[in-house]
Design an enzyme around this catalytic site. Sequence first.
Site, PDB file in Angstrom:
ATOM      1  N   HIS A  24       5.527   6.119   6.026  1.00 38.51           N
ATOM      2  CA  HIS A  24       5.981   6.134   4.784  1.00 38.51           C
ATOM      3  C   HIS A  24       6.639   7.467   4.276  1.00 38.51           C
ATOM      4  CE1 HIS A  24       2.763   2.981   3.477  1.00 38.51           C
ATOM      5  NE2 HIS A  24       3.981   2.578   3.200  1.00 38.51           N
ATOM      6  N   HIS A  30       8.101  -1.539   8.151  1.00 36.95           N
ATOM      7  CA  HIS A  30       6.955  -1.836   8.779  1.00 36.95           C
ATOM      8  C   HIS A  30       6.420  -3.114   7.935  1.00 36.95           C
ATOM      9  CE1 HIS A  30       6.106   0.928   5.417  1.00 36.95           C
ATOM     10  NE2 HIS A  30       5.028   0.358   5.197  1.00 36.95           N
ATOM     11  N   CYS A  65      -1.664  -6.176  -2.422  1.00 35.56           N
ATOM     12  CA  CYS A  65      -0.718  -5.879  -1.222  1.00 35.56           C
ATOM     13  C   CYS A  65      -1.308  -4.892  -0.375  1.00 35.56           C
ATOM     14  CB  CYS A  65       0.420  -5.185  -1.709  1.00 35.56           C
ATOM     15  SG  CYS A  65       1.396  -6.139  -2.935  1.00 35.56           S
ATOM     16  N   HIS A  67      -1.208  -3.757   4.296  1.00 39.32           N
ATOM     17  CA  HIS A  67      -0.654  -3.902   5.698  1.00 39.32           C
ATOM     18  C   HIS A  67      -1.614  -4.158   6.666  1.00 39.32           C
ATOM     19  CE1 HIS A  67       0.976  -0.294   3.523  1.00 39.32           C
ATOM     20  NE2 HIS A  67       2.193  -0.855   3.910  1.00 39.32           N
ATOM     21  N   GLU A  85     -10.424  -5.511  -2.115  1.00 35.61           N
ATOM     22  CA  GLU A  85      -9.835  -5.109  -3.728  1.00 35.61           C
ATOM     23  C   GLU A  85     -10.519  -5.711  -4.764  1.00 35.61           C
ATOM     24  OE1 GLU A  85      -5.708  -4.370  -4.066  1.00 35.61           O
ATOM     25  OE2 GLU A  85      -5.318  -3.598  -2.098  1.00 35.61           O
ATOM     26  N   TYR A 100      12.200  -4.925   1.515  1.00 39.60           N
ATOM     27  CA  TYR A 100      12.680  -4.094   0.429  1.00 39.60           C
ATOM     28  C   TYR A 100      12.265  -2.669   0.493  1.00 39.60           C
ATOM     29  CZ  TYR A 100       7.839  -2.790  -1.253  1.00 39.60           C
ATOM     30  OH  TYR A 100       6.762  -2.188  -1.413  1.00 39.60           O
ATOM     31  N   GLU A 110       8.591   3.574   0.745  1.00 40.69           N
ATOM     32  CA  GLU A 110       8.143   1.978   0.914  1.00 40.69           C
ATOM     33  C   GLU A 110       9.353   1.236   1.577  1.00 40.69           C
ATOM     34  OE1 GLU A 110       5.059  -0.241   0.159  1.00 40.69           O
ATOM     35  OE2 GLU A 110       4.439   1.794   0.791  1.00 40.69           O
ATOM     36  N   GLU A 112       9.466  -2.381   3.657  1.00 38.83           N
ATOM     37  CA  GLU A 112       8.561  -3.094   4.227  1.00 38.83           C
ATOM     38  C   GLU A 112       9.074  -4.496   4.369  1.00 38.83           C
ATOM     39  OE1 GLU A 112       4.353  -1.473   2.408  1.00 38.83           O
ATOM     40  OE2 GLU A 112       5.059  -2.957   1.519  1.00 38.83           O
ATOM     41  N   TRP A 157       8.123  -3.442  -6.101  1.00 35.37           N
ATOM     42  CA  TRP A 157       8.112  -4.772  -5.425  1.00 35.37           C
ATOM     43  C   TRP A 157       7.751  -5.766  -6.284  1.00 35.37           C
ATOM     44  CZ3 TRP A 157       4.320  -0.775  -4.692  1.00 35.37           C
ATOM     45  CH2 TRP A 157       3.086  -1.062  -5.037  1.00 35.37           C
TER      46      TRP A 157
END
Length: 183
Positions: A24, A30, A65, A67, A85, A100, A110, A112, A157
């Site tokens: 980042h 990524h 969201c 990774h 979460e 984006y 970001e 991604e 996003w």
Amino acid sequence: MDQEVILVNERDELQGTMEKMEAHRKGLLHRAFSVFIFNSKGEMLLQQRAKNKYHSAGLWTNACCSHPGPGEDIEIAAKRRLREELGFVTGLKKIFDFTYRHTFENGLTEFEFDHVFVGTYNNFISPDKDEVEDYCFKALDEIQSSLQSHPRKYTPWFHIAFPMVEEWVKKNKEQEETASLNQ
């Protein structure tokens, strides 16, 4: 332990791995995922990110969201993060992906390749307060109106992905109606 992210090219092909914060800071592309959850009324689950998050703290966004880790299947990672979460797991379906890039005020970027999943859930939600400040279900037209009247309340996003998810919902609904007419 520091989380590793999967570096990819513009075709989502593996290029290596890197510690998440370093990726980042350097703004390297990524792999990521975004999960959108609906209830049986067609309302979308939104979460307000916890106020201690390293970016977009306190902003509203989709259900979750994150990774995938190196070697981790992206759908399994999406279900894992949903459980971490919001305290639940449900079936997910990948509907599209997009790329984006957004640079935040704190200097992090970001960048991604984001795989978007949808699912349905109607039961108990138990959010992790270190991740989620608040949550609610809202109708798509309410969200669209709020995005226009209060754009700064939402993550960058979400502004990009929401219209694409909304379009997918409309097409899916039309296909279901056509199929039911043909029976």
